[in-house]
Motif scaffolding. Structure first.
Motif, PDB file in Angstrom:
ATOM      1  N   ALA A 119       0.829  -1.218   0.000  1.00 32.85           N
ATOM      2  CA  ALA A 119       0.000   0.000   0.000  1.00 32.85           C
ATOM      3  C   ALA A 119       0.858   1.260   0.000  1.00 32.85           C
ATOM      4  O   ALA A 119       0.498   2.260  -0.631  1.00 32.85           O
ATOM      5  N   LEU A 120       1.999   1.212   0.672  1.00 36.18           N
ATOM      6  CA  LEU A 120       2.874   2.377   0.758  1.00 36.18           C
ATOM      7  C   LEU A 120       3.811   2.508  -0.439  1.00 36.18           C
ATOM      8  O   LEU A 120       4.084   3.618  -0.911  1.00 36.18           O
ATOM      9  N   ILE A 121       4.324   1.389  -0.931  1.00 33.39           N
ATOM     10  CA  ILE A 121       5.380   1.428  -1.954  1.00 33.39           C
ATOM     11  C   ILE A 121       4.824   1.547  -3.371  1.00 33.39           C
ATOM     12  O   ILE A 121       5.335   2.333  -4.191  1.00 33.39           O
ATOM     13  N   ARG A 122       3.805   0.788  -3.697  1.00 33.32           N
ATOM     14  CA  ARG A 122       3.339   0.693  -5.072  1.00 33.32           C
ATOM     15  C   ARG A 122       2.987   2.056  -5.702  1.00 33.32           C
ATOM     16  O   ARG A 122       3.415   2.335  -6.834  1.00 33.32           O
ATOM     17  N   GLU A 131      12.467   4.540  -7.950  1.00 29.95           N
ATOM     18  CA  GLU A 131      12.748   3.560  -8.986  1.00 29.95           C
ATOM     19  C   GLU A 131      12.373   2.159  -8.512  1.00 29.95           C
ATOM     20  O   GLU A 131      12.335   1.879  -7.309  1.00 29.95           O
ATOM     21  N   ALA A 132      12.139   1.293  -9.458  1.00 34.33           N
ATOM     22  CA  ALA A 132      11.762  -0.078  -9.116  1.00 34.33           C
ATOM     23  C   ALA A 132      12.863  -0.818  -8.365  1.00 34.33           C
ATOM     24  O   ALA A 132      12.585  -1.757  -7.621  1.00 34.33           O
ATOM     25  N   ASP A 133      14.110  -0.397  -8.536  1.00 32.84           N
ATOM     26  CA  ASP A 133      15.227  -1.048  -7.857  1.00 32.84           C
ATOM     27  C   ASP A 133      15.671  -0.288  -6.603  1.00 32.84           C
ATOM     28  O   ASP A 133      16.793  -0.422  -6.143  1.00 32.84           O
ATOM     29  N   LEU A 183       5.623  -3.567  -7.278  1.00 34.72           N
ATOM     30  CA  LEU A 183       6.217  -3.159  -8.560  1.00 34.72           C
ATOM     31  C   LEU A 183       7.728  -2.973  -8.451  1.00 34.72           C
ATOM     32  O   LEU A 183       8.329  -2.219  -9.231  1.00 34.72           O
ATOM     33  N   LEU A 184       8.349  -3.676  -7.511  1.00 36.85           N
ATOM     34  CA  LEU A 184       9.793  -3.579  -7.331  1.00 36.85           C
ATOM     35  C   LEU A 184      10.511  -4.627  -8.177  1.00 36.85           C
ATOM     36  O   LEU A 184      10.014  -5.730  -8.368  1.00 36.85           O
ATOM     37  N   SER A 185      11.700  -4.295  -8.630  1.00 39.23           N
ATOM     38  CA  SER A 185      12.499  -5.245  -9.412  1.00 39.23           C
ATOM     39  C   SER A 185      13.496  -5.989  -8.542  1.00 39.23           C
ATOM     40  O   SER A 185      14.119  -6.954  -8.996  1.00 39.23           O
ATOM     41  N   ALA A 186      13.658  -5.539  -7.305  1.00 37.64           N
ATOM     42  CA  ALA A 186      14.566  -6.187  -6.359  1.00 37.64           C
ATOM     43  C   ALA A 186      13.906  -6.176  -4.990  1.00 37.64           C
ATOM     44  O   ALA A 186      13.189  -5.239  -4.639  1.00 37.64           O
ATOM     45  N   ALA A 187      14.149  -7.212  -4.220  1.00 36.26           N
ATOM     46  CA  ALA A 187      13.519  -7.316  -2.908  1.00 36.26           C
ATOM     47  C   ALA A 187      13.982  -6.191  -1.981  1.00 36.26           C
ATOM     48  O   ALA A 187      15.163  -5.849  -1.953  1.00 36.26           O
ATOM     49  N   PRO A 188      13.058  -5.608  -1.225  1.00 36.90           N
ATOM     50  CA  PRO A 188      13.454  -4.586  -0.251  1.00 36.90           C
ATOM     51  C   PRO A 188      14.108  -5.225   0.966  1.00 36.90           C
ATOM     52  O   PRO A 188      14.057  -6.441   1.151  1.00 36.90           O
ATOM     53  N   GLY A 189      14.727  -4.416   1.803  1.00 37.95           N
ATOM     54  CA  GLY A 189      15.174  -4.897   3.099  1.00 37.95           C
ATOM     55  C   GLY A 189      13.978  -4.965   4.039  1.00 37.95           C
ATOM     56  O   GLY A 189      13.139  -4.071   4.039  1.00 37.95           O
ATOM     57  N   PHE A 190      13.890  -6.030   4.830  1.00 37.04           N
ATOM     58  CA  PHE A 190      12.699  -6.212   5.670  1.00 37.04           C
ATOM     59  C   PHE A 190      13.078  -6.936   6.957  1.00 37.04           C
ATOM     60  O   PHE A 190      13.475  -8.101   6.920  1.00 37.04           O
TER      61      PHE A 190
END
Length: 310
Positions: A119-122, A131-133, A183-190
Motif C-alpha cells: 500500500a505504501l510502496i506501489r 525507482e523499481a530497484d 512493482l519492485l524489481s529487487a527485494a526490499p530490506g525487511f
C-alpha cells in the motif's frame, strides 16, 4: 461457503464474522473428519466459495480437490500470492483490482505485512517518485497472533517474555509478494518484530533521500491512489505521531497510511497501521468474499468508524 482450516486463528475469526450473517450459509465438516480428503471434497462440492486457512501444501491439496467441483477459492496461505493465474486479493491496490476479484475463481488473500508495505510502496513506484530497484527499508511490529497457534501459546504460556526481531537473514515469506505487487524489481530490506501484545500492526518504510518536495509528492501520490476508498485512507501525520500505536485500528477492517519526515535531512518515513487479524487477514478475506459474491463490500466487517462516517 466452506472454511477449510477453521480451527486456526484466521479461520476462527472468519467464521465468527460470517456466523452472524443471514446471507451466508456455512458448510461444516465433522471435526473428526477435517483432514479427510473425501469429507473436504464433499464440502467443496456443496460450497460456492471456500476460504482456505491452511499451511501452503495443504492449501494446494484443497485447490486440487476443488478443481472438479468448480468451487471458487480464497486462499489465505502464501502458496499462490505471486502466481500469475491467481488474482491478488487487495481490492484497493490498483485500478481494476476490485473488478478482477469480483470475476475471479481463484483469489490469493494478501499477508498482513505485505498489505501495509505494498500500500505504501506501489503508488510511489507507479508514480515515478522512486525507482523499481530502490530497495526501501521496511520495519515494523505485529501482535503475536500473527504467528498462529504455536506463537500464541508461546506468549500466553510465558515461554516468551518480551518482544523480538526476526527475518534478519532477509528470507521472510512475504518478500516475494511485496516485491511483485509493490512493482519492485529487487527485494526490499525487511526486518519485522513481534511485540508482547495480541494483535495490531504498524509498518514503516524508509526513504532516506526524498527531501521535503519528495515528502509532499509521496503524500499526494498516496492520496490519489486511495481517494474514495472505503477501508484505506491517508491521514495526517499527527494522527500517528509522535508514537505510532500498532493497536490503534484493532477491531476494524481499516488501513491508515501517513507520511512523516525531516525536511532538513530529507529523510522520509511512510507509516501504515492496521489490525493484523482484520484488514491483515480475516477482514480482508471477508471483504474479498463479499466482492466475489456481489454483496455489500463491508458486510460482516463490524467497523463502527466506517458506519459512523456513512
Amino acid at each position: 461457503m466452506f472454511i477449510d482450516g477453521e480451527a486456526g486463528t484466521t479461520g476462527l475469526q472468519i467464521r465468527e464474522r460470517l456466523a452472524r450473517r443471514d446471507d451466508i450459509a456455512l458448510v461444516a465438516v465433522d471435526p473428526e473428519r477435517r483432514k479427510d480428503p473425501a469429507a473436504r471434497s464433499e464440502a467443496l462440492a456443496e460450497a460456492e466459495v471456500a476460504i482456505l486457512c491452511l499451511p501452503d501444501d495443504a492449501a494446494r491439496e484443497t485447490v486440487a480437490l476443488a478443481e472438479r467441483h468448480g468451487t471458487r477459492i480464497i486462499d489465505a496461505s502464501t502458496a499462490h500470492r505471486v502466481d500469475p493465474d491467481w488474482v491478488f486479493g487487495f481490492p484497493e491496490m490498483a485500478e481494476g483490482q476490485h473488478a478482477a476479484i469480483a470475476a475471479a475463481r481463484h483469489v490469493a488473500n494478501p499477508g498482513c505485512w505485505s498489505t501495509c508495505a505494498i500500500a505504501l510502496i506501489r503508488p510511489l513506484v507507479a508514480g515515478g517518485l522512486i525507482e523499481a530497484d530502490a530497495r526501501p527499508a521496511i520495519s515494523g511490529v505485529s501482535g503475536y497472533t500473527g504467528g498462529g497457534k504455536a506463537m500464541i501459546a508461546e506468549f500466553e504460556n510465558g515461554e516468551t517474555s518480551g518482544a523480538f526481531l526476526y527475518g534478519a537473514a532477509q528470507g521472510h515469506k512475504h518478500l516475494p509478494e511485496i516485491t511483485r505487487h509493490g512493482l519492485l524489481s529487487a527485494a526490499p530490506g525487511f526486518v519485522p518484530a513481534v511485540g508482547h501484545y495480541a494483535q495490531g500492526m504498524a509498518v514503516a518504510v524508509q526513504f532516506p533521500g526524498l527531501g521535503s518536495e519528495g515528502m509532499a509528492e509521496a503524500e499526494a501520490l498516496l492520496r490519489a491512489a486511495y481517494d474514495g476508498q472505503r477501508f484505506v485512507s491517508v491521514v495526517p501525520a499527527e494522527r500517528h505521531a509522535p508514537r505510532v500505536m500498532p493497536q490503534a485500528l484493532n477491531g476494524t477492517n481499516r488501513l491508515e497510511l501517513s507520511v512523516h519526515g525531516n525536511p532538513e535531512s530529507g529523510a522520509v518515513t511512510l507509516v501504515a497501521v492496521l489490525d493484523n487479524l482484520g484488514k491483515g487477514a480475516s477482514g480482508a478475506a471477508v471483504q474479498n468474499l463479499n466482492i466475489m459474491l456481489g454483496l455489500d463490500e463491508g458486510a460482516g466487517l463490524e467497523d463502527p468508524a466506517v458506519r459512523a462516517a456513512e
